[in-house]
Motif scaffolding. Sequence first.
Motif, PDB file in Angstrom:
ATOM      1  N   GLU A   1       0.832  -1.212   0.000  1.00  0.00           N
ATOM      2  CA  GLU A   1       0.000   0.000   0.000  1.00  0.00           C
ATOM      3  C   GLU A   1       0.865   1.261   0.000  1.00  0.00           C
ATOM      4  OE1 GLU A   1      -2.595  -0.380   3.352  1.00  0.00           O
ATOM      5  OE2 GLU A   1      -3.749  -1.999   2.439  1.00  0.00           O
ATOM      6  N   MET A   2       1.964   1.231   0.789  1.00  0.00           N
ATOM      7  CA  MET A   2       2.859   2.392   0.820  1.00  0.00           C
ATOM      8  C   MET A   2       3.539   2.591  -0.534  1.00  0.00           C
ATOM      9  SD  MET A   2       4.540   1.938   4.615  1.00  0.00           S
ATOM     10  CE  MET A   2       5.862   3.055   4.276  1.00  0.00           C
ATOM     11  N   ASP A   3       3.959   1.481  -1.165  1.00  0.00           N
ATOM     12  CA  ASP A   3       4.576   1.574  -2.495  1.00  0.00           C
ATOM     13  C   ASP A   3       3.594   2.141  -3.509  1.00  0.00           C
ATOM     14  OD1 ASP A   3       6.932   0.579  -1.518  1.00  0.00           O
ATOM     15  OD2 ASP A   3       6.623  -1.461  -2.298  1.00  0.00           O
ATOM     16  N   ALA A   4       2.340   1.671  -3.458  1.00  0.00           N
ATOM     17  CA  ALA A   4       1.335   2.162  -4.402  1.00  0.00           C
ATOM     18  C   ALA A   4       1.069   3.651  -4.176  1.00  0.00           C
ATOM     19  CB  ALA A   4       0.044   1.356  -4.240  1.00  0.00           C
ATOM     20  N   THR A   5       1.016   4.066  -2.926  1.00  0.00           N
ATOM     21  CA  THR A   5       0.804   5.490  -2.619  1.00  0.00           C
ATOM     22  C   THR A   5       1.966   6.328  -3.144  1.00  0.00           C
ATOM     23  OG1 THR A   5      -0.419   4.877  -0.640  1.00  0.00           O
ATOM     24  CG2 THR A   5       0.391   7.131  -0.759  1.00  0.00           C
ATOM     25  N   ARG A   6       3.197   5.836  -2.931  1.00  0.00           N
ATOM     26  CA  ARG A   6       4.374   6.574  -3.408  1.00  0.00           C
ATOM     27  C   ARG A   6       4.389   6.648  -4.931  1.00  0.00           C
ATOM     28  NH1 ARG A   6       8.491   3.671  -1.373  1.00  0.00           N
ATOM     29  NH2 ARG A   6       8.826   2.592  -3.320  1.00  0.00           N
ATOM     30  N   HIS A   7       4.038   5.549  -5.602  1.00  0.00           N
ATOM     31  CA  HIS A   7       4.005   5.555  -7.072  1.00  0.00           C
ATOM     32  C   HIS A   7       2.937   6.509  -7.599  1.00  0.00           C
ATOM     33  CE1 HIS A   7       7.041   2.575  -7.713  1.00  0.00           C
ATOM     34  NE2 HIS A   7       6.408   1.688  -6.958  1.00  0.00           N
ATOM     35  N   ARG A   8       1.771   6.552  -6.928  1.00  0.00           N
ATOM     36  CA  ARG A   8       0.730   7.489  -7.344  1.00  0.00           C
ATOM     37  C   ARG A   8       1.200   8.922  -7.176  1.00  0.00           C
ATOM     38  NH1 ARG A   8      -2.918   3.733  -5.043  1.00  0.00           N
ATOM     39  NH2 ARG A   8      -2.801   4.820  -3.053  1.00  0.00           N
ATOM     40  N   ALA A   9       1.866   9.198  -6.043  1.00  0.00           N
ATOM     41  CA  ALA A   9       2.350  10.559  -5.794  1.00  0.00           C
ATOM     42  C   ALA A   9       3.409  10.949  -6.827  1.00  0.00           C
ATOM     43  CB  ALA A   9       2.927  10.661  -4.384  1.00  0.00           C
ATOM     44  N   GLU A  10       4.303  10.020  -7.161  1.00  0.00           N
ATOM     45  CA  GLU A  10       5.327  10.311  -8.173  1.00  0.00           C
ATOM     46  C   GLU A  10       4.692  10.541  -9.536  1.00  0.00           C
ATOM     47  OE1 GLU A  10       7.960   6.995  -7.946  1.00  0.00           O
ATOM     48  OE2 GLU A  10       8.971   7.729  -6.146  1.00  0.00           O
ATOM     49  N   ALA A  11       3.692   9.742  -9.891  1.00  0.00           N
ATOM     50  CA  ALA A  11       3.012   9.920 -11.170  1.00  0.00           C
ATOM     51  C   ALA A  11       2.276  11.253 -11.202  1.00  0.00           C
ATOM     52  CB  ALA A  11       2.030   8.765 -11.407  1.00  0.00           C
ATOM     53  N   GLU A  12       1.682  11.630 -10.065  1.00  0.00           N
ATOM     54  CA  GLU A  12       0.999  12.921  -9.977  1.00  0.00           C
ATOM     55  C   GLU A  12       1.987  14.074 -10.150  1.00  0.00           C
ATOM     56  OE1 GLU A  12      -1.359  14.344  -6.401  1.00  0.00           O
ATOM     57  OE2 GLU A  12      -2.496  12.573  -7.058  1.00  0.00           O
ATOM     58  N   GLU A  13       3.166  13.959  -9.522  1.00  0.00           N
ATOM     59  CA  GLU A  13       4.189  14.998  -9.659  1.00  0.00           C
ATOM     60  C   GLU A  13       4.672  15.113 -11.103  1.00  0.00           C
ATOM     61  OE1 GLU A  13       7.350  14.210  -6.950  1.00  0.00           O
ATOM     62  OE2 GLU A  13       6.080  14.468  -5.185  1.00  0.00           O
ATOM     63  N   ARG A  14       4.869  13.962 -11.765  1.00  0.00           N
ATOM     64  CA  ARG A  14       5.295  13.990 -13.172  1.00  0.00           C
ATOM     65  C   ARG A  14       4.230  14.630 -14.045  1.00  0.00           C
ATOM     66  NH1 ARG A  14       7.264   8.733 -11.942  1.00  0.00           N
ATOM     67  NH2 ARG A  14       5.378   7.833 -12.823  1.00  0.00           N
ATOM     68  N   ALA A  15       2.962  14.302 -13.793  1.00  0.00           N
ATOM     69  CA  ALA A  15       1.878  14.892 -14.575  1.00  0.00           C
ATOM     70  C   ALA A  15       1.804  16.401 -14.340  1.00  0.00           C
ATOM     71  CB  ALA A  15       0.545  14.229 -14.212  1.00  0.00           C
ATOM     72  N   GLN A  16       1.986  16.832 -13.099  1.00  0.00           N
ATOM     73  CA  GLN A  16       1.974  18.265 -12.814  1.00  0.00           C
ATOM     74  C   GLN A  16       3.149  18.965 -13.480  1.00  0.00           C
ATOM     75  OE1 GLN A  16       1.874  18.665  -8.580  1.00  0.00           O
ATOM     76  NE2 GLN A  16      -0.331  18.298  -8.420  1.00  0.00           N
ATOM     77  N   ALA A  17       4.310  18.322 -13.483  1.00  0.00           N
ATOM     78  CA  ALA A  17       5.489  18.919 -14.120  1.00  0.00           C
ATOM     79  C   ALA A  17       5.264  19.040 -15.630  1.00  0.00           C
ATOM     80  CB  ALA A  17       6.730  18.085 -13.832  1.00  0.00           C
ATOM     81  N   ARG A  18       4.667  18.003 -16.242  1.00  0.00           N
ATOM     82  CA  ARG A  18       4.374  18.067 -17.684  1.00  0.00           C
ATOM     83  C   ARG A  18       3.368  19.168 -17.988  1.00  0.00           C
ATOM     84  NH1 ARG A  18       2.432  12.693 -18.315  1.00  0.00           N
ATOM     85  NH2 ARG A  18       3.903  11.761 -16.891  1.00  0.00           N
ATOM     86  N   ALA A  19       2.338  19.287 -17.145  1.00  0.00           N
ATOM     87  CA  ALA A  19       1.328  20.329 -17.354  1.00  0.00           C
ATOM     88  C   ALA A  19       1.944  21.713 -17.187  1.00  0.00           C
ATOM     89  CB  ALA A  19       0.168  20.137 -16.373  1.00  0.00           C
ATOM     90  N   GLU A  20       2.830  21.857 -16.220  1.00  0.00           N
ATOM     91  CA  GLU A  20       3.508  23.144 -16.008  1.00  0.00           C
ATOM     92  C   GLU A  20       4.398  23.478 -17.201  1.00  0.00           C
ATOM     93  OE1 GLU A  20       4.557  26.611 -14.008  1.00  0.00           O
ATOM     94  OE2 GLU A  20       3.007  25.170 -13.512  1.00  0.00           O
ATOM     95  N   ALA A  21       5.124  22.482 -17.714  1.00  0.00           N
ATOM     96  CA  ALA A  21       5.979  22.723 -18.877  1.00  0.00           C
ATOM     97  C   ALA A  21       5.133  23.088 -20.101  1.00  0.00           C
ATOM     98  CB  ALA A  21       6.824  21.486 -19.169  1.00  0.00           C
ATOM     99  N   ARG A  22       4.004  22.408 -20.271  1.00  0.00           N
ATOM    100  CA  ARG A  22       3.114  22.716 -21.389  1.00  0.00           C
ATOM    101  C   ARG A  22       2.550  24.130 -21.250  1.00  0.00           C
ATOM    102  NH1 ARG A  22      -0.662  18.795 -20.686  1.00  0.00           N
ATOM    103  NH2 ARG A  22       0.915  17.196 -20.923  1.00  0.00           N
TER     104      ARG A  22
END
Length: 184
Positions: free
Chosen positions: A128-149
Motif C-alpha cells: 500500500e505504501m509503495d502504491a501510494t508513493r508511485h501514485r504521488a510520483e506519477a501525480e508529480e510527473r503529470a503536474q510537471a508536464r502540465a507546467e511545462a506545457r
Amino acid sequence: MSSTVLYLAIVAVWAVVLVPMWLRRDTEATAFSRLLHKKPDESLDEPTLEEETGEAEETLDEDTTPAPRRRPGRAAVIARRRRRTTGLGLLVATSIAVISTGLAPWWVTIPPTLLLVGHLALLRVAVEMDATRHRAEAEERAQARAEARRLAETQETAEVIELVQPAEEEVFDQYADDRRVVGG
C-alpha cells in the motif's frame, strides 16, 4: 522427547533469522573500518580518554572515509521480501510435517504461523505504501508536464529576422588559376 522437539523448533525459528544475517555479514576488516570511521555523534555517551584530555587527533585521511550507504534498490527489496516469505513458508511447512509425523505437539506450528501471518501483514502495508508513493510520483510527473506545457504556451514566439548578406568581396586565392598581379 517433547523437550527435544521444542529445542529443535526454537533452533529452526532462529535459523530463519540468523542464516540471512550470516549470509550477508560483514568481514572483520569491514566491521573494524566501520568502527574506525564512526562519527562522534554515533559514539557511546561516555567520553573516551582522548576526549577527556583534549588530545583527540584526526588520524584518518579524507580518502579513507567510507562512502555513505545507499538505500537498496527496488529489486533488492523485492528479492529480500520474497526470500523472507519463502523461508517462513518453508518453516511452517516443516512444522506441519513434524506434527504430522507425531514428533511434536500441535502447538509447535503456532510460532512459525504467527511469524508468517505477521510478515504477510507487513507486506500488505508495504505494498500500500509503495502504491501510494508511485501514485504521488506519477501525480508529480503529470503536474510537471502540465507546467511545462503551460509555460510553452505562454512564451512568446521569437520573431525571425532575416539578416542581409554583405556584398560579395573577392578573396585573394594564391592557388587560383587566374592569378592577377597586384596593381596591374
